[in-house]
Design a protein around this motif. Structure first.
Motif: not given
Length: 215
Positions: A2-3, A6-7, A10, A83, A151, A153-156
């Motif tokens: 999922e991460v 998301l990356e 983005c 990241k 989006l 802001g949801y990165l670890p």
């Protein structure tokens, strides 16, 4: 997974934003970015504030408009693959260009004249000016930039670094200043490379000669 997805999403947004606005895109700025370089950009360190003022040109860095009240703006580049938020340089912008890089102010309508803002966006980014099409393109671009910021802001975890991949936390102010203003740093004799202590070379001990006389 999922991460990773998301990356990718983005990064696709950022790539498309840069294609739409190759010269002056809306800036996706990390939260509380001032806290990363407080002594460079605030009056906490007057000597550095003076140096930043000395670097100020007479014309806008982007559109070349003469302006004695140019705004200092860092150039942040978001890289979702690494990241990281990368500080790639700095600009001095006129009021119109400043309004274009300030993402939330533009979307919230905190600009003097939005029609004029859209026209200036088209000029600096070399886009043909067609009233409805240009306005639609600009609005979509800023909406995409805001989506990318949310989006992110949801990165670890996100690193804050220079575009040469050096972490800001590992650099002193002289190094950061030399990176942002290389010409000014050279004229002031500021070195952009960290000082390292020279290690003493260990001398190899020579084998002792046999001084005994043969009988």
């Amino acid at each position: 997974k999922e991460v990773h997805m998301l990356e990718q999403k983005c990064q696709q947004l950022v790539t498309e934003i840069n294609q739409r606005a190759p010269v002056l895109p809306p800036q996706i700025i990390p939260k509380n970015w001032m806290s990363f370089l407080p002594s460079v950009f605030t009056e906490e360190n007057p000597s550095y504030l003076e140096k930043v003022e000395q670097c100020k040109p007479n014309n806008c860095s982007v559109c070349n408009t003469p302006d004695q009240y140019l705004n200092f703006k860092p150039i942040w580049v978001i890289n979702f693959k690494r990241k990281s938020y990368m500080l790639s340089g700095a600009n001095y912008l006129c009021e119109k260009c400043t309004e274009l890089v300030d993402l939330e102010d533009f979307l919230l309508g905190n600009v003097e004249d939005k029609e004029e803002c859209v026209a200036h966006f088209a000029i600096v980014n070399n886009i043909e000016q067609e009233s409805f099409a240009t306005k639609s393109l600009v609005q979509e671009t800023y909406t995409m930039a805001y989506s990318a910021k949310i989006l992110a802001g949801y990165l670890p975890s996100v690193k804050i670094e220079l575009s040469n991949k050096k972490k800001l936390a590992n650099l002193d102010l002289d190094e950061i200043f030399a990176f942002l203003f290389p010409e000014q740093a050279r004229s002031n004799g500021t070195n952009s490379t960290p000082k390292t202590r020279k290690r003493r070379k260990r001398s190899k001990s020579k084998p002792k000669r046999n001084t005994r006389k043969k009988v």
